[in-house]
Scaffold this active site. Sequence first.
Site, mmCIF file in Angstrom:
data_model
loop_
_atom_site.group_PDB
_atom_site.id
_atom_site.type_symbol
_atom_site.label_atom_id
_atom_site.label_comp_id
_atom_site.label_asym_id
_atom_site.label_seq_id
_atom_site.Cartn_x
_atom_site.Cartn_y
_atom_site.Cartn_z
ATOM 1 N N HIS A 85 0.800 -1.229 0.000
ATOM 2 C CA HIS A 85 0.000 0.000 0.000
ATOM 3 C C HIS A 85 0.842 1.293 0.000
ATOM 4 O O HIS A 85 0.757 2.137 0.867
ATOM 5 C CB HIS A 85 -1.137 -0.002 1.030
ATOM 6 C CG HIS A 85 -0.819 -0.266 2.470
ATOM 7 N ND1 HIS A 85 0.136 0.406 3.174
ATOM 8 C CD2 HIS A 85 -1.390 -1.123 3.346
ATOM 9 C CE1 HIS A 85 0.132 -0.010 4.408
ATOM 10 N NE2 HIS A 85 -0.763 -0.946 4.551
ATOM 11 N N HIS A 145 -6.112 -9.316 13.562
ATOM 12 C CA HIS A 145 -6.164 -8.085 12.761
ATOM 13 C C HIS A 145 -6.865 -8.419 11.441
ATOM 14 O O HIS A 145 -6.555 -9.436 10.814
ATOM 15 C CB HIS A 145 -4.713 -7.634 12.532
ATOM 16 C CG HIS A 145 -4.518 -6.399 11.711
ATOM 17 N ND1 HIS A 145 -5.478 -5.447 11.519
ATOM 18 C CD2 HIS A 145 -3.419 -5.947 11.049
ATOM 19 C CE1 HIS A 145 -4.982 -4.480 10.761
ATOM 20 N NE2 HIS A 145 -3.741 -4.761 10.455
ATOM 21 N N GLU A 183 -6.874 -6.752 8.556
ATOM 22 C CA GLU A 183 -6.323 -6.306 7.274
ATOM 23 C C GLU A 183 -6.042 -7.534 6.393
ATOM 24 O O GLU A 183 -5.664 -8.600 6.870
ATOM 25 C CB GLU A 183 -5.060 -5.449 7.472
ATOM 26 C CG GLU A 183 -4.712 -4.697 6.202
ATOM 27 C CD GLU A 183 -3.703 -3.564 6.383
ATOM 28 O OE1 GLU A 183 -3.139 -3.424 7.484
ATOM 29 O OE2 GLU A 183 -3.481 -2.828 5.401
ATOM 30 N N ASP A 233 -3.819 -8.679 4.507
ATOM 31 C CA ASP A 233 -2.583 -9.477 4.488
ATOM 32 C C ASP A 233 -2.622 -10.583 5.544
ATOM 33 O O ASP A 233 -1.838 -11.527 5.490
ATOM 34 C CB ASP A 233 -1.331 -8.605 4.642
ATOM 35 C CG ASP A 233 -1.417 -7.589 5.754
ATOM 36 O OD1 ASP A 233 -2.525 -7.231 6.160
ATOM 37 O OD2 ASP A 233 -0.350 -7.148 6.235
ATOM 38 N N HIS A 261 -2.361 -2.010 14.119
ATOM 39 C CA HIS A 261 -2.267 -0.938 13.172
ATOM 40 C C HIS A 261 -3.649 -0.453 12.712
ATOM 41 O O HIS A 261 -3.782 0.585 12.080
ATOM 42 C CB HIS A 261 -1.416 -1.500 12.005
ATOM 43 C CG HIS A 261 -1.580 -0.918 10.670
ATOM 44 N ND1 HIS A 261 -1.896 -1.622 9.549
ATOM 45 C CD2 HIS A 261 -1.452 0.378 10.273
ATOM 46 C CE1 HIS A 261 -1.942 -0.840 8.509
ATOM 47 N NE2 HIS A 261 -1.676 0.368 8.897
ATOM 48 N N ASP A 271 1.004 -6.834 13.866
ATOM 49 C CA ASP A 271 1.823 -5.912 13.064
ATOM 50 C C ASP A 271 2.969 -5.312 13.887
ATOM 51 O O ASP A 271 4.025 -4.972 13.339
ATOM 52 C CB ASP A 271 0.964 -4.753 12.521
ATOM 53 C CG ASP A 271 0.317 -5.083 11.182
ATOM 54 O OD1 ASP A 271 0.671 -6.103 10.574
ATOM 55 O OD2 ASP A 271 -0.551 -4.303 10.756
ATOM 56 N N TYR A 323 9.764 -0.048 8.556
ATOM 57 C CA TYR A 323 8.404 -0.515 8.864
ATOM 58 C C TYR A 323 7.756 0.420 9.886
ATOM 59 O O TYR A 323 6.597 0.833 9.734
ATOM 60 C CB TYR A 323 8.484 -1.953 9.396
ATOM 61 C CG TYR A 323 7.150 -2.585 9.666
ATOM 62 C CD1 TYR A 323 6.513 -3.351 8.703
ATOM 63 C CD2 TYR A 323 6.515 -2.418 10.889
ATOM 64 C CE1 TYR A 323 5.285 -3.941 8.944
ATOM 65 C CE2 TYR A 323 5.294 -2.997 11.145
ATOM 66 C CZ TYR A 323 4.678 -3.752 10.175
ATOM 67 O OH TYR A 323 3.465 -4.326 10.426
ATOM 68 N N HIS A 380 4.852 -10.094 10.546
ATOM 69 C CA HIS A 380 5.698 -9.875 9.356
ATOM 70 C C HIS A 380 7.156 -9.995 9.780
ATOM 71 O O HIS A 380 7.544 -9.459 10.825
ATOM 72 C CB HIS A 380 5.525 -8.459 8.786
ATOM 73 C CG HIS A 380 4.157 -8.154 8.266
ATOM 74 N ND1 HIS A 380 3.647 -8.717 7.121
ATOM 75 C CD2 HIS A 380 3.198 -7.322 8.729
ATOM 76 C CE1 HIS A 380 2.433 -8.245 6.901
ATOM 77 N NE2 HIS A 380 2.129 -7.398 7.866
#
Length: 398
Positions: free
Chosen positions: A28, A82, A84, A86, A148, A167, A195, A228
């Site tokens: 993104h 989370h 999101e 991903d 996040h 995250d 990051y 991640h």
Amino acid sequence: MKDAFKAVKISESVYWVGAIDWKIRDFHGYLTSRGSTYNAFLILDEKITLLDTVKAPFKDELIARISSVIDPKKIDYIVSHHSEMDHSGCLPEIIELTKPEKVFASKMGVKTLKEHFKLNCEITQVDNGEKISLGKNSLIFYETRLLHWPESMISYMPEEKILFSQDGFGMHLANYEVFADEIEESILFEEGKKYYANILLPYSKLVLKLLENIKNLGIEIKILAPDHGPIWRKDIDKYINWYEKWAKQEPEKKAVVVYATMWGSTELMARAICEGISSKGVEVKLMPHAGSHRSDIITEVLCAGGLIVGAPTINNNMFPKVADYLSYIKGLKPQNLKGFAFGSYGWSGEGATQIQNILKEMKVEIIRDELKVKYVPKDEDLKVCYESGKLLAEKILG
Ligand code: FEO
């Protein structure tokens, strides 16, 4: 795939079953030069539990890694830390495949997952501080709103002292080595900082609060497992200290000069400004629009003391690449910056003024009015640029 894509055991009861995305370069809007991973974890206990899923195209890799340890249909619980994409992109398909007894998410997570997907099962809400038993192990959930996304949460497994930090403490780094202590420290610092600057920076106050809460709760962390990048089993305190420094944004003796140029005039101004900054012993990073990505600029701006931005005027506006940079940097809300705007022009000259206005909106302490030069800088103009750079360095040095 299960004979080629294996789970990696990270503790007595936990396996890494995530996916490695070697190709991704645009996350993104963030340049992910070293790819990324979408980490998911499998806990083998009386209740076999999957923590998070992966980005949708990597579903088969996730299933293969799980299958190298157990039949995925044996999964009892799924936790969504989370929503999101991903981490939740293939959640509906994994639910369909495994038909788990329960899927857990935070209160807002329940809502957000429903807003994202049509799910063929109920989502069970877990509250801040709630503990669920998996058998010999347990998970305690802590809400980490806006880290996040508003629905984000993390979980702690006290029996093996593992913090699944989602995250938080992540980095975009594709690697076959699963543990951070197998990777060069300079790469960890570079990617960890990038990051932080691109994902967590606007929420720095919440990060500091979370670090304080972890201390106050007396949570001992033997393994730090983000969603991640690598998993930490050594030097966790060092990584937490890096986070504290980034979150505090205490300004270093460093300035970042960002510019675009059309015919070389704004570039000449930028270089003269840098000479002035450097003359006072302040580190300066010059970032031309050709070759500088917005995500690298914000990484340099994190913990810098100065931000100077320049652009020529084109069609009554600042050069568009600089508008892109400023829009991105402003959204990430860096703090504690001093700076000014500059730029060359031919007849109207709005560019530098527009930049100055945005710097003001970003609460950058403006140390001089916008510096404008008509057409091509003369020696006296470059002297003003040099002196302005020097003045900024003096302000940074205090
Ligand atoms: Fe890795 Fe906010 O998703």
